[in-house]
Design a protein around this motif. Structure first.
Motif, PDB file in Angstrom:
ATOM      1  N   ARG A  48       0.820  -1.214   0.000  1.00 13.49           N
ATOM      2  CA  ARG A  48       0.000   0.000   0.000  1.00 13.49           C
ATOM      3  C   ARG A  48       0.853   1.264   0.000  1.00 13.49           C
ATOM      4  O   ARG A  48       0.329   2.379   0.021  1.00 13.49           O
ATOM      5  CB  ARG A  48      -0.908   0.011   1.232  1.00 13.49           C
ATOM      6  N   GLY A  49       2.170   1.104   0.037  1.00 15.56           N
ATOM      7  CA  GLY A  49       3.050   2.260   0.088  1.00 15.56           C
ATOM      8  C   GLY A  49       3.091   2.918   1.444  1.00 15.56           C
ATOM      9  O   GLY A  49       3.490   4.078   1.576  1.00 15.56           O
ATOM     10  N   ARG A  50       2.713   2.168   2.496  1.00 14.05           N
ATOM     11  CA  ARG A  50       2.667   2.707   3.850  1.00 14.05           C
ATOM     12  C   ARG A  50       3.873   2.277   4.681  1.00 14.05           C
ATOM     13  O   ARG A  50       3.867   2.428   5.899  1.00 14.05           O
ATOM     14  CB  ARG A  50       1.383   2.246   4.549  1.00 14.05           C
ATOM     15  N   GLY A  51       4.873   1.753   4.042  1.00 14.15           N
ATOM     16  CA  GLY A  51       6.037   1.290   4.776  1.00 14.15           C
ATOM     17  C   GLY A  51       6.856   2.432   5.346  1.00 14.15           C
ATOM     18  O   GLY A  51       6.676   3.598   4.992  1.00 14.15           O
ATOM     19  N   THR A  52       7.735   2.095   6.252  1.00 12.81           N
ATOM     20  CA  THR A  52       8.710   3.035   6.792  1.00 12.81           C
ATOM     21  C   THR A  52      10.086   2.404   6.655  1.00 12.81           C
ATOM     22  O   THR A  52      10.219   1.194   6.449  1.00 12.81           O
ATOM     23  CB  THR A  52       8.451   3.338   8.280  1.00 12.81           C
ATOM     24  N   ARG A  53      11.094   3.214   6.788  1.00 12.83           N
ATOM     25  CA  ARG A  53      12.464   2.709   6.701  1.00 12.83           C
ATOM     26  C   ARG A  53      12.715   1.652   7.788  1.00 12.83           C
ATOM     27  O   ARG A  53      13.312   0.611   7.525  1.00 12.83           O
ATOM     28  CB  ARG A  53      13.425   3.890   6.848  1.00 12.83           C
ATOM     29  N   ARG A  54      12.214   1.920   8.998  1.00 17.24           N
ATOM     30  CA  ARG A  54      12.410   0.968  10.082  1.00 17.24           C
ATOM     31  C   ARG A  54      11.630  -0.321   9.830  1.00 17.24           C
ATOM     32  O   ARG A  54      12.123  -1.414  10.123  1.00 17.24           O
ATOM     33  CB  ARG A  54      11.984   1.576  11.421  1.00 17.24           C
ATOM     34  N   ALA A  55      10.415  -0.206   9.297  1.00 20.70           N
ATOM     35  CA  ALA A  55       9.616  -1.402   9.028  1.00 20.70           C
ATOM     36  C   ALA A  55      10.302  -2.292   7.998  1.00 20.70           C
ATOM     37  O   ALA A  55      10.329  -3.523   8.141  1.00 20.70           O
ATOM     38  CB  ALA A  55       8.229  -1.004   8.545  1.00 20.70           C
ATOM     39  N   TYR A  56      10.860  -1.682   6.967  1.00 18.14           N
ATOM     40  CA  TYR A  56      11.576  -2.454   5.956  1.00 18.14           C
ATOM     41  C   TYR A  56      12.806  -3.126   6.562  1.00 18.14           C
ATOM     42  O   TYR A  56      13.069  -4.313   6.335  1.00 18.14           O
ATOM     43  CB  TYR A  56      11.968  -1.535   4.800  1.00 18.14           C
ATOM     44  N   ALA A  57      13.552  -2.379   7.380  1.00 13.78           N
ATOM     45  CA  ALA A  57      14.728  -2.947   8.032  1.00 13.78           C
ATOM     46  C   ALA A  57      14.337  -4.073   8.991  1.00 13.78           C
ATOM     47  O   ALA A  57      15.030  -5.094   9.084  1.00 13.78           O
ATOM     48  CB  ALA A  57      15.491  -1.857   8.782  1.00 13.78           C
ATOM     49  N   LEU A  58      13.224  -3.903   9.681  1.00 19.92           N
ATOM     50  CA  LEU A  58      12.745  -4.933  10.595  1.00 19.92           C
ATOM     51  C   LEU A  58      12.378  -6.205   9.838  1.00 19.92           C
ATOM     52  O   LEU A  58      12.667  -7.323  10.285  1.00 19.92           O
ATOM     53  CB  LEU A  58      11.537  -4.408  11.371  1.00 19.92           C
ATOM     54  N   LEU A  59      11.746  -6.036   8.691  1.00 18.32           N
ATOM     55  CA  LEU A  59      11.436  -7.189   7.834  1.00 18.32           C
ATOM     56  C   LEU A  59      12.713  -7.917   7.435  1.00 18.32           C
ATOM     57  O   LEU A  59      12.814  -9.150   7.566  1.00 18.32           O
ATOM     58  CB  LEU A  59      10.685  -6.713   6.592  1.00 18.32           C
ATOM     59  N   LEU A  60      13.691  -7.172   6.968  1.00 19.52           N
ATOM     60  CA  LEU A  60      14.947  -7.791   6.551  1.00 19.52           C
ATOM     61  C   LEU A  60      15.647  -8.488   7.713  1.00 19.52           C
ATOM     62  O   LEU A  60      16.178  -9.602   7.548  1.00 19.52           O
ATOM     63  CB  LEU A  60      15.874  -6.736   5.949  1.00 19.52           C
ATOM     64  N   SER A 158       8.177   4.905  -2.397  1.00 13.24           N
ATOM     65  CA  SER A 158       7.552   5.398  -1.171  1.00 13.24           C
ATOM     66  C   SER A 158       8.570   5.800  -0.105  1.00 13.24           C
ATOM     67  O   SER A 158       8.310   6.692   0.709  1.00 13.24           O
ATOM     68  CB  SER A 158       6.591   4.346  -0.606  1.00 13.24           C
ATOM     69  N   LEU A 159       9.724   5.128  -0.071  1.00 10.88           N
ATOM     70  CA  LEU A 159      10.745   5.428   0.936  1.00 10.88           C
ATOM     71  C   LEU A 159      11.952   6.149   0.346  1.00 10.88           C
ATOM     72  O   LEU A 159      12.900   6.446   1.069  1.00 10.88           O
ATOM     73  CB  LEU A 159      11.213   4.138   1.620  1.00 10.88           C
ATOM     74  N   ASP A 160      11.911   6.400  -0.950  1.00 14.63           N
ATOM     75  CA  ASP A 160      13.025   7.067  -1.635  1.00 14.63           C
ATOM     76  C   ASP A 160      14.341   6.341  -1.371  1.00 14.63           C
ATOM     77  O   ASP A 160      15.366   6.952  -1.060  1.00 14.63           O
ATOM     78  CB  ASP A 160      13.121   8.533  -1.183  1.00 14.63           C
ATOM     79  N   LEU A 161      14.289   5.014  -1.509  1.00 11.62           N
ATOM     80  CA  LEU A 161      15.467   4.203  -1.256  1.00 11.62           C
ATOM     81  C   LEU A 161      16.316   4.080  -2.507  1.00 11.62           C
ATOM     82  O   LEU A 161      15.797   3.899  -3.613  1.00 11.62           O
ATOM     83  CB  LEU A 161      15.059   2.805  -0.783  1.00 11.62           C
TER      84      LEU A 161
END
Length: 227
Positions: A48-60, A158-161
Motif C-alpha cells: 500500500r506504500g505505507r512502509g517506513t524505513r524501520r519497518a523495511y529494516a525490521l522485515l529484513l 515510497s521510501l526514496d530508497l
C-alpha cells in the motif's frame, strides 16, 4: 511469497481432481493462503506504500535467519537426487540482506519469535532426505522473483530508497528473470518426479505460507502499524 502472478494460471478443464504434478499440487493447496499473505501483515503495508524505513529494516532483520537456515539446509542436500535439482546459489539472499541492513543502519531491531519458529520449521524440513525443503524454496524464491519485484518498486518510490538498500530484490547473476523462473519451475517439477510421494511437501508448502503470514502479522505489530 507473491509469486506465480502472470504465468501460473492453471486450466483445470479436462484434468482429474488429483493434481498432475508437485507444482500443481502446491499451487492448489496454497491458493487461498497466497491471497491472505498478500492482504495481511507488513507485506500489505508495503504494497500500500505505507512502509517506513524501520519497518523495511525490521522485515529484513527477521528474514535474514530464515534465509540463512534455508540456504544452509539446501546446500547440505546439494548432492541429492531430488533437492539437489533446485539448489541455485544465484538465488541466495543472505548476503544481499546483510548489505541492505548495513545501508539502512537502523539500530535495535529484534528477531521475533515468529522468525525463530520459521527457522525451526526449515531445519526440521531439512531432516532426512530433505524433500520438504522444496516447499520452502518454492514459497520464498519464486515470491522474490515475482511479487518481490513489485515490492522493490514500491519501496524505492515510497521510501526514496537507493538501489544499494534494495539488494534483497536484485539478482545480478540472473540475466533473464522470467526465463529463470520458468527453469526453476521445471526443476521443481523434475524434483517432484524424482519423489515417490508428494503429500508431505504439499503440506509443507501450506505450512511455509502460514509461517510467512504469522511473521508478517507480527512484524506489522512490531513496526507500529494498526492491524
Amino acid at each position: 511469497m507473491l509469486d506465480r502472478v502472470e504465468s501460473d494460471h492453471i486450466e483445470m478443464a479436462g484434468r482429474s481432481t488429483r493434481p498432475a504434478s508437485l507444482l500443481d499440487a502446491m499451487r492448489e493447496r496454497t491458493r487461498t493462503l497466497h491471497v491472505t499473505a498478500e492482504r495481511t501483515g507488513i507485506v500489505a503495508e508495503l504494497l500500500r506504500g505505507r512502509g517506513t524505513r524501520r519497518a523495511y529494516a525490521l522485515l529484513l532483520r527477521n528474514l535474514l535467519p530464515v534465509y540463512e537456515a534455508l540456504e544452509s539446509e539446501l546446500l547440505r542436500h546439494e548432492g541429492t537426487r531430488a533437492v539437489g535439482l533446485i539448489v541455485r546459489p544465484e538465488l541466495h539472499r543472505s548476503a544481499a540482506i546483510r548489505a541492505d541492513l548495513a545501508q539502512l543502519d537502523v539500530a535495535g531491531l529484534p528477531v521475533l519469535p515468529e522468525a525463530i519458529a520459521y527457522v525451526s520449521a526449515i531445519q526440521e524440513a531439512g531432516a532426512g532426505a530433505g524433500h520438504p525443503l522444496l516447499a520452502h524454496a518454492y514459497t520464498r524464491y519464486l515470491g522474490d522473483l515475482s511479487g518481490g519485484q513489485i515490492i522493490k518498486k514500491i519501496l524505492a518510490r515510497s521510501l526514496d530508497l537507493r538501489p544499494e538498500s534494495l539488494s534483497f530484490y536484485e539478482f545480478p547473476d540472473i540475466a533473464d528473470l522470467q526465463r529463470f523462473k520458468n527453469d526453476y519451475r521445471n526443476a521443481l517439477e523434475q524434483a517432484g518426479a524424482a519423489m515417490v510421494e508428494h503429500g508431505a511437501v504439499v503440506e509443507e508448502a501450506a505450512l511455509a505460507f502460514m509461517l510467512n503470514i504469522a511473521l508478517s502479522e507480527a512484524l506489522q505489530a512490531a513496526a507500529g502499524f494498526g492491524a
